[in-house]
Structures are given as C-alpha cells and as structure tokens.
Design a protein around this motif. Structure first.
Motif, short mmCIF file in Angstrom:
data_model
loop_
_atom_site.label_atom_id
_atom_site.label_comp_id
_atom_site.label_asym_id
_atom_site.label_seq_id
_atom_site.Cartn_x
_atom_site.Cartn_y
_atom_site.Cartn_z
N LEU A 246 0.85 -1.19 0.00
CA LEU A 246 0.00 0.00 0.00
C LEU A 246 0.89 1.23 0.00
O LEU A 246 1.74 1.40 0.87
CB LEU A 246 -0.91 0.00 1.23
CG LEU A 246 -2.00 1.08 1.28
CD1 LEU A 246 -3.00 0.89 0.14
CD2 LEU A 246 -2.72 1.05 2.63
N HIS A 247 0.69 2.09 -0.99
CA HIS A 247 1.49 3.31 -1.11
C HIS A 247 0.56 4.50 -1.31
O HIS A 247 -0.34 4.46 -2.15
CB HIS A 247 2.45 3.22 -2.30
CG HIS A 247 3.20 4.50 -2.57
ND1 HIS A 247 4.35 4.84 -1.90
CD2 HIS A 247 2.93 5.53 -3.42
CE1 HIS A 247 4.78 6.01 -2.34
NE2 HIS A 247 3.93 6.46 -3.25
N MET A 248 0.77 5.57 -0.53
CA MET A 248 -0.05 6.77 -0.64
C MET A 248 0.83 7.99 -0.83
O MET A 248 1.89 8.11 -0.21
CB MET A 248 -0.92 6.95 0.61
CG MET A 248 -1.91 5.85 0.85
SD MET A 248 -2.99 6.19 2.27
CE MET A 248 -3.79 4.59 2.44
N ILE B 83 4.83 9.40 -6.52
CA ILE B 83 3.40 9.16 -6.69
C ILE B 83 3.15 7.69 -7.00
O ILE B 83 2.22 7.08 -6.49
CB ILE B 83 2.85 10.06 -7.82
CG1 ILE B 83 3.01 11.53 -7.43
CG2 ILE B 83 1.38 9.74 -8.08
CD1 ILE B 83 2.54 12.50 -8.50
N TRP B 84 4.01 7.11 -7.83
CA TRP B 84 3.88 5.70 -8.21
C TRP B 84 5.04 4.92 -7.61
O TRP B 84 6.19 5.18 -7.95
CB TRP B 84 3.87 5.57 -9.73
CG TRP B 84 2.77 6.35 -10.37
CD1 TRP B 84 2.88 7.57 -10.96
CD2 TRP B 84 1.39 5.99 -10.45
NE1 TRP B 84 1.65 8.00 -11.42
CE2 TRP B 84 0.72 7.04 -11.11
CE3 TRP B 84 0.65 4.88 -10.03
CZ2 TRP B 84 -0.65 7.01 -11.36
CZ3 TRP B 84 -0.71 4.85 -10.28
CH2 TRP B 84 -1.34 5.90 -10.93
N PRO B 85 4.79 3.98 -6.73
CA PRO B 85 5.88 3.24 -6.06
C PRO B 85 6.66 2.39 -7.06
O PRO B 85 6.15 1.98 -8.10
CB PRO B 85 5.13 2.36 -5.05
CG PRO B 85 3.76 2.19 -5.64
CD PRO B 85 3.45 3.49 -6.33
N ALA C 60 -6.49 4.28 -6.01
CA ALA C 60 -7.45 5.16 -5.33
C ALA C 60 -6.99 6.60 -5.46
O ALA C 60 -5.80 6.90 -5.35
CB ALA C 60 -7.58 4.76 -3.86
N ARG C 61 -7.96 7.48 -5.67
CA ARG C 61 -7.66 8.91 -5.78
C ARG C 61 -8.68 9.69 -4.97
O ARG C 61 -9.87 9.37 -5.00
CB ARG C 61 -7.68 9.34 -7.25
CG ARG C 61 -6.49 8.78 -8.03
CD ARG C 61 -6.65 8.89 -9.51
NE ARG C 61 -5.45 8.45 -10.22
CZ ARG C 61 -5.39 8.22 -11.51
NH1 ARG C 61 -6.46 8.39 -12.26
NH2 ARG C 61 -4.26 7.83 -12.08
N CYS D 119 -3.17 6.81 -4.46
CA CYS D 119 -2.82 5.60 -3.70
C CYS D 119 -2.81 4.39 -4.63
O CYS D 119 -3.64 4.28 -5.54
CB CYS D 119 -3.83 5.39 -2.56
SG CYS D 119 -3.60 3.84 -1.66
N VAL D 120 -1.87 3.49 -4.39
CA VAL D 120 -1.79 2.23 -5.11
C VAL D 120 -1.77 1.11 -4.07
O VAL D 120 -0.94 1.11 -3.16
CB VAL D 120 -0.53 2.14 -5.98
CG1 VAL D 120 -0.54 0.84 -6.80
CG2 VAL D 120 -0.43 3.34 -6.91
N GLY D 121 -2.70 0.17 -4.21
CA GLY D 121 -2.75 -0.97 -3.30
C GLY D 121 -2.72 -2.27 -4.08
O GLY D 121 -3.48 -2.44 -5.04
#
Length: 236
Positions: A120-122, A169-171, A188-189, A208-210
C-alpha cells in the motif's frame, strides 16, 4: 450524518442507476446487517463503524458500479479526526482509503478467491482541510486507460526534470506493464466534488496504489478479460 446524506455527490450517486450502495463484510453477517441498519455503535464490532463512528469520527457512504468496476466512497470527517494546524490527520484519510480499497476488493474478486492486501502506497500532494467531505474513487489498475503512459511520464519527469523531484506518486514496486498483476492492484484517488464524481475533473489530492496477494486459482484472473487486455495492448 445529515450533512453527508445531503451532499451533492451522495445525492448524485444515489440517483445514478449504475451505482448501488454497498456495505463492508464485517466480522459476521449479523454485524454487517447491523451496519446496514445503522444500529447503535456498541452493538457493532468494527474499527471504522464503531471506534471512528459519531460526530468526532467519520461518516462514510460507499457506492459501487459493477459495469465499470469503480467504487466511490464519500466520507465526512468529524472534528475528532483533525491533525495539526486545522488540517485533517493523514492517518484518518489513510484509514478510509484502505477501507475503500478493501470494499472494492470485496466486490471485484470472486467469492472463491483468497486474497490479502500486501502493498500500500499513498502520496499526499497537499495538506487536507479538516472537517471536510471528500470523495475516494477506487478502480482496478487493469481498467485504467493509458496507465502505462501516465506512470512512465511521471517517473521520467521525476528523474530528468530540472529540479530534483522527491515525490513518489507511483511506487517502484508497481509495474503498469504487468497485465496479470494489474488485476490484483487497485488505484485510489481523493478529490473534493460538488456533484457526480465521474462528471467532474477535480484536482487529485491523494493518489494511492494498493496491491493484493492472491492465491493461485483457476477462477482468477478472468481469462477472457486478460486476453482482451493483451489484444488491446497488441493493437496499440
């Protein structure tokens, strides 16, 4: 609660026949039903819908569009979620983003598929306003048009721009070219809207990228959709 119910985004989603309101699969069917029926919090054993419930906490309404595979959660944040200098505590928003991703996974993955959130990255672009109402839109990465181009452009600009950009922004673990893995990844935005979230192009406040770890299954990913993605890639 009345303020969130009267919010233009909630009203627009309620009136949209493509969207249906959904609720979390809690610790039991009884608890899930209690959440749906809005029973007193002491009878619900759920972190978000008990500990964070009430005037000081959060007021979430979640809507899902099966035809597009998109979930929109409209969340009102109470005064108890404030952080420093009248801003919303990032942890409060992060909790609701994760819950939104979990709700989409609940609708996206078939019942027989076993999965868990593994990454999970925000990225928060600006401080959030306290006591506000926000829309969290979540989609599977496999359904996002031009995702590879968007991610690569940002990574290229970040590394070669005139000034060092430290924002991620993008892991690095996210590979937009991995078609199979994109079926297990949610994006998610967070924005603020005054109408239907799909009809407006407001600034993204949080990205967010999960990614979910999914046990190997004959039911996943859906072969027909995976083949369609590959065909679309070959066509471009």
């Amino acid at each position: 609660m009345e303020q969130i119910n009267q919010h233009p985004a909630v009203q627009a989603l309620n009136e949209d026949p493509e969207f249906e309101e959904i609720f979390p699969l809690a610790t039991s069917l009884e608890v899930t039903k209690a959440i749906q029926e809005n029973v007193p919090g002491r009878k619900i054993h759920h972190f978000i819908y008990t500990a964070l419930r009430g005037a000081r906490g959060v007021f979430p309404r979640a809507f899902y569009c099966p035809s597009r595979g998109i979930l929109v959660m409209v969340v009102g944040f109470g005064y108890g979620t404030a952080g420093p200098l009248d801003t919303l505590h990032n942890g409060a928003m992060a909790t609701m983003i994760q819950e939104s991703i979990r709700l989409l996974a609940q609708a996206w993955f078939p019942p027989e598929v076993v999965y868990k959130l593994s990454n999970l990255h925000m990225y928060f672009s600006i401080p959030l306003i306290a006591n506000g109402i926000y829309c969290i839109s979540v989609v599977p990465a496999s359904t996002v048009a031009d995702l590879e181009l968007t991610v690569n452009e940002h990574r290229c600009n970040r590394r070669t721009g005139p000034a060092m950009d430290t924002s991620i922004i993008w892991p690095e673990w996210f590979d937009p070219t991995d078609r199979r893995e994109n079926f297990n990844t949610m994006i998610a935005r967070v924005s603020m809207y005054d109408g239907h979230p799909l009809d407006e192009a407001n600034a993204i406040i949080v990205n967010c990228v999960g990614r979910f770890e999914v046990q190997q299954s004959e039911h996943w990913p859906p072969i027909n959709q995976l083949e369609q993605v590959e065909d679309d890639k070959d066509a471009t």
